[in-house]
Design an enzyme around this catalytic site. Structure first.
Site, PDB file in Angstrom:
ATOM      1  N   ASN A  68       1.087  -1.147   0.017  1.00  0.00           N
ATOM      2  CA  ASN A  68       0.135   0.191   0.037  1.00  0.00           C
ATOM      3  C   ASN A  68       0.914   1.103   0.009  1.00  0.00           C
ATOM      4  OD1 ASN A  68      -1.799   2.037   0.448  1.00  0.00           O
ATOM      5  ND2 ASN A  68      -2.643   1.081   2.312  1.00  0.00           N
ATOM      6  N   SER A 123      -2.059   5.176   0.490  1.00  0.00           N
ATOM      7  CA  SER A 123      -2.886   5.809   1.680  1.00  0.00           C
ATOM      8  C   SER A 123      -2.577   7.333   1.932  1.00  0.00           C
ATOM      9  CB  SER A 123      -2.450   5.080   2.983  1.00  0.00           C
ATOM     10  OG  SER A 123      -3.023   5.709   4.057  1.00  0.00           O
ATOM     11  N   ASN A 165      -3.479   8.880   4.219  1.00  0.00           N
ATOM     12  CA  ASN A 165      -3.385   9.205   5.585  1.00  0.00           C
ATOM     13  C   ASN A 165      -1.899   9.131   6.211  1.00  0.00           C
ATOM     14  OD1 ASN A 165      -6.031   9.766   5.562  1.00  0.00           O
ATOM     15  ND2 ASN A 165      -6.319   7.457   5.663  1.00  0.00           N
ATOM     16  N   THR A 220      -8.805   1.520  -7.003  1.00  0.00           N
ATOM     17  CA  THR A 220      -7.749   2.393  -6.168  1.00  0.00           C
ATOM     18  C   THR A 220      -8.096   2.607  -4.706  1.00  0.00           C
ATOM     19  OG1 THR A 220      -9.041   4.544  -6.457  1.00  0.00           O
ATOM     20  CG2 THR A 220      -7.882   3.824  -8.354  1.00  0.00           C
ATOM     21  N   ASN A 221      -7.078   3.159  -4.073  1.00  0.00           N
ATOM     22  CA  ASN A 221      -7.334   3.551  -2.536  1.00  0.00           C
ATOM     23  C   ASN A 221      -8.117   4.811  -2.658  1.00  0.00           C
ATOM     24  OD1 ASN A 221      -6.813   4.007   0.070  1.00  0.00           O
ATOM     25  ND2 ASN A 221      -4.730   3.116  -0.132  1.00  0.00           N
ATOM     26  N   THR A 222      -8.084   5.497  -1.637  1.00  0.00           N
ATOM     27  CA  THR A 222      -9.306   6.581  -1.307  1.00  0.00           C
ATOM     28  C   THR A 222      -8.501   7.919  -2.005  1.00  0.00           C
ATOM     29  OG1 THR A 222      -8.194   7.245   0.758  1.00  0.00           O
ATOM     30  CG2 THR A 222     -10.126   5.791   0.651  1.00  0.00           C
ATOM     31  N   GLY A 258     -16.020   5.843  -0.773  1.00  0.00           N
ATOM     32  CA  GLY A 258     -17.427   5.756  -0.966  1.00  0.00           C
ATOM     33  C   GLY A 258     -18.018   6.308  -2.366  1.00  0.00           C
TER      34      GLY A 258
END
Length: 229
Positions: A56, A59, A61, A125-127, A147
């Site tokens: 990953n 991310s 974050n 994909t990721n966020t 979402g």
């Protein structure tokens, strides 16, 4: 933040083998240091106790983590991870999870590196860091957005990646899936499989079976025997 690789490995070692695969998300420490080496070290410690692992580098974050998606940095990181994987008693599949906030050139570089690294597939994909289209009072919050707002952006990246890789590597479509119809769109633009998570907050774990049944009906409607076809 979790308890760290050694603590997690100890817990994983206690689990009894079962029919459901258990995967591990490989990440880097927030502290400065050799972040590429962090990925390989986590795999070395925990790899014997899981069925697959995901690198990953996307991310939003973890500060500056996405810098590892550049050609040179990603190639070196994956080389270290795949070397560690080869040393495991049971080499497991390794996937790469990418961000949706990539330019066409960046995506092309990632595809090139991934195809040469010998990984099992790419998760797209990721966020997202984008807040385009949001109108709510919390739209300025930091971190990754998941979402429904992610669906179109992640699907466009998936479609681009499908063209770049020309079917030479499996792609997993993720981002904004909450129905069989949305899962089917991901498959039609190139996904071999799909993932979803945010929708389960609203619809529960039973959503997985609901989407599987819905996909079967959509495939039959359009004359396909299975997803691979």
């Amino acid at each position: 933040n979790n308890d760290g690789a050694k603590a997690i490995a100890a817990r994983l070692a206690l689990r009894k083998p079962g029919p459901v695969p258990v995967g591990l998300n490989l990440g880097a420490n927030k502290d400065p240091g050799n972040r590429a080496a962090d990925f390989a070290e986590v795999l070395s410690v925990c790899g014997p106790h899981v069925d697959f692992a995901t690198v990953n580098v996307s991310s939003p974050n973890t500060e500056k983590l996405r810098d590892l998606q550049g050609r040179a940095a990603l190639a070196a990181l994956l080389a270290g991870v795949m070397e560690t994987r080869a040393a495991l008693a049971r080499p497991i599949p390794v996937f790469l999870k990418i961000a949706p906030d990539l330019s066409e050139d960046e995506l092309a570089e990632i595809a090139e590196v991934a195809l040469g690294a010998g990984i099992a597939g790419i998760i797209a994909t990721n966020t997202t860091l984008s807040r385009e289209g949001l109108t709510g009072k919390h739209r300025a919050e930091t971190g990754g957005l998941s979402g429904r707002p992610l669906f179109e952006k992640s699907t466009m990246v998936l479609a681009q990646l499908s063209k770049l890789t020309e079917g030479r590597i499996p792609l997993i479509g993720v981002g904004g899936i909450s129905s069989a119809e949305e899962a089917y769109v991901k498959i039609l633009v190139g996904a071999s499989a799909v993932q979803f998570y945010t929708a389960m907050v609203y619809q529960g774990i039973s959503l997985a079976a609901k989407i599987a049944r819905g996909l079967e009906a959509l495939l039959q409607r359009d004359g396909y025997a299975n997803v691979a076809e």
